[in-house]
Design a protein around this motif. Structure first.
Motif, PDB file in Angstrom:
ATOM      1  N   VAL A 123     -46.725   9.849   4.432  1.00 40.09           N
ATOM      2  CA  VAL A 123     -47.910  10.105   5.262  1.00 40.09           C
ATOM      3  C   VAL A 123     -48.906  10.974   4.506  1.00 40.09           C
ATOM      4  O   VAL A 123     -48.526  11.898   3.785  1.00 40.09           O
ATOM      5  N   GLY A 124     -50.161  10.674   4.699  1.00 42.44           N
ATOM      6  CA  GLY A 124     -51.213  11.514   4.152  1.00 42.44           C
ATOM      7  C   GLY A 124     -52.357  11.633   5.138  1.00 42.44           C
ATOM      8  O   GLY A 124     -52.611  10.720   5.919  1.00 42.44           O
ATOM      9  N   TRP A 125     -53.001  12.781   5.121  1.00 42.55           N
ATOM     10  CA  TRP A 125     -54.202  13.001   5.932  1.00 42.55           C
ATOM     11  C   TRP A 125     -55.365  13.285   4.994  1.00 42.55           C
ATOM     12  O   TRP A 125     -55.250  14.140   4.099  1.00 42.55           O
ATOM     13  N   TYR A 126     -56.468  12.583   5.199  1.00 34.68           N
ATOM     14  CA  TYR A 126     -57.652  12.723   4.375  1.00 34.68           C
ATOM     15  C   TYR A 126     -58.835  13.065   5.269  1.00 34.68           C
ATOM     16  O   TYR A 126     -58.801  12.857   6.485  1.00 34.68           O
ATOM     17  N   ARG A 127     -59.888  13.546   4.631  1.00 36.74           N
ATOM     18  CA  ARG A 127     -61.117  13.765   5.375  1.00 36.74           C
ATOM     19  C   ARG A 127     -62.321  13.460   4.480  1.00 36.74           C
ATOM     20  O   ARG A 127     -62.233  13.538   3.255  1.00 36.74           O
ATOM     21  N   GLN A 128     -63.406  13.112   5.146  1.00 36.46           N
ATOM     22  CA  GLN A 128     -64.638  12.826   4.426  1.00 36.46           C
ATOM     23  C   GLN A 128     -65.799  13.440   5.195  1.00 36.46           C
ATOM     24  O   GLN A 128     -66.068  13.050   6.343  1.00 36.46           O
ATOM     25  N   ALA A 129     -66.457  14.378   4.550  1.00 35.65           N
ATOM     26  CA  ALA A 129     -67.643  15.011   5.131  1.00 35.65           C
ATOM     27  C   ALA A 129     -68.878  14.242   4.669  1.00 35.65           C
ATOM     28  O   ALA A 129     -68.842  13.569   3.629  1.00 35.65           O
ATOM     29  N   PRO A 130     -69.980  14.336   5.403  1.00 43.65           N
ATOM     30  CA  PRO A 130     -71.205  13.616   5.017  1.00 43.65           C
ATOM     31  C   PRO A 130     -71.628  13.963   3.600  1.00 43.65           C
ATOM     32  O   PRO A 130     -71.697  15.140   3.222  1.00 43.65           O
ATOM     33  N   GLY A 131     -71.885  12.927   2.805  1.00 40.91           N
ATOM     34  CA  GLY A 131     -72.349  13.135   1.442  1.00 40.91           C
ATOM     35  C   GLY A 131     -71.278  13.539   0.461  1.00 40.91           C
ATOM     36  O   GLY A 131     -71.581  13.824  -0.702  1.00 40.91           O
TER      37      GLY A 131
END
Length: 114
Positions: A34-42
């Motif tokens: 399992v992995g958790w990722y995130r992406q913020a604007p830009g």
């Protein structure tokens, strides 16, 4: 058919908590990393927490605040996020890796703001 359903995002004030969950169906959950990722604007998508070599690794920015867990009996992966900061604002994605295959959640928005 493999399905990943993600839930738990929302708006929270700084210092607050949220719990994200992902349910995997249609394949062997117990075999998945399992992995958790995130992406913020830009910004590029970044790994927040994930299984690496049998251990759970956390990004330096979330160490001590985020906790990843799983319930193999319920096919659920969770990300408990405490002491949230405005810089944690992003779309969060769960990922299940089984062998060479990757299965992604649809993403859930987390906004930390007053």
């Amino acid at each position: 058919q493999v399905q990943v359903v993600e839930s738990g995002g929302g708006l929270v004030q700084p210092g607050g908590s949220l719990r994200l969950s992902c349910v995997l169906s249609g394949t062997r959950f117990i075999s998945s990393a399992v992995g958790w990722y995130r992406q913020a604007p830009g910004k590029q998508r970044e790994l927040v927490a994930g299984h690496v070599g049998g251990k759970i690794n956390y990004a330096d920015s979330v160490k001590g605040r985020f906790t990843m867990s799983r319930d193999n009996a319920k096919n659920i992966a969770n990300l408990q996020m405490d002491s949230l900061k405005p810089e944690d604002t992003a779309v969060y994605y769960c990922n299940f890796r089984i062998g060479s295959e990757n299965f992604w959640g649809q993403g859930t928005q987390v906004t930390v703001s007053t």
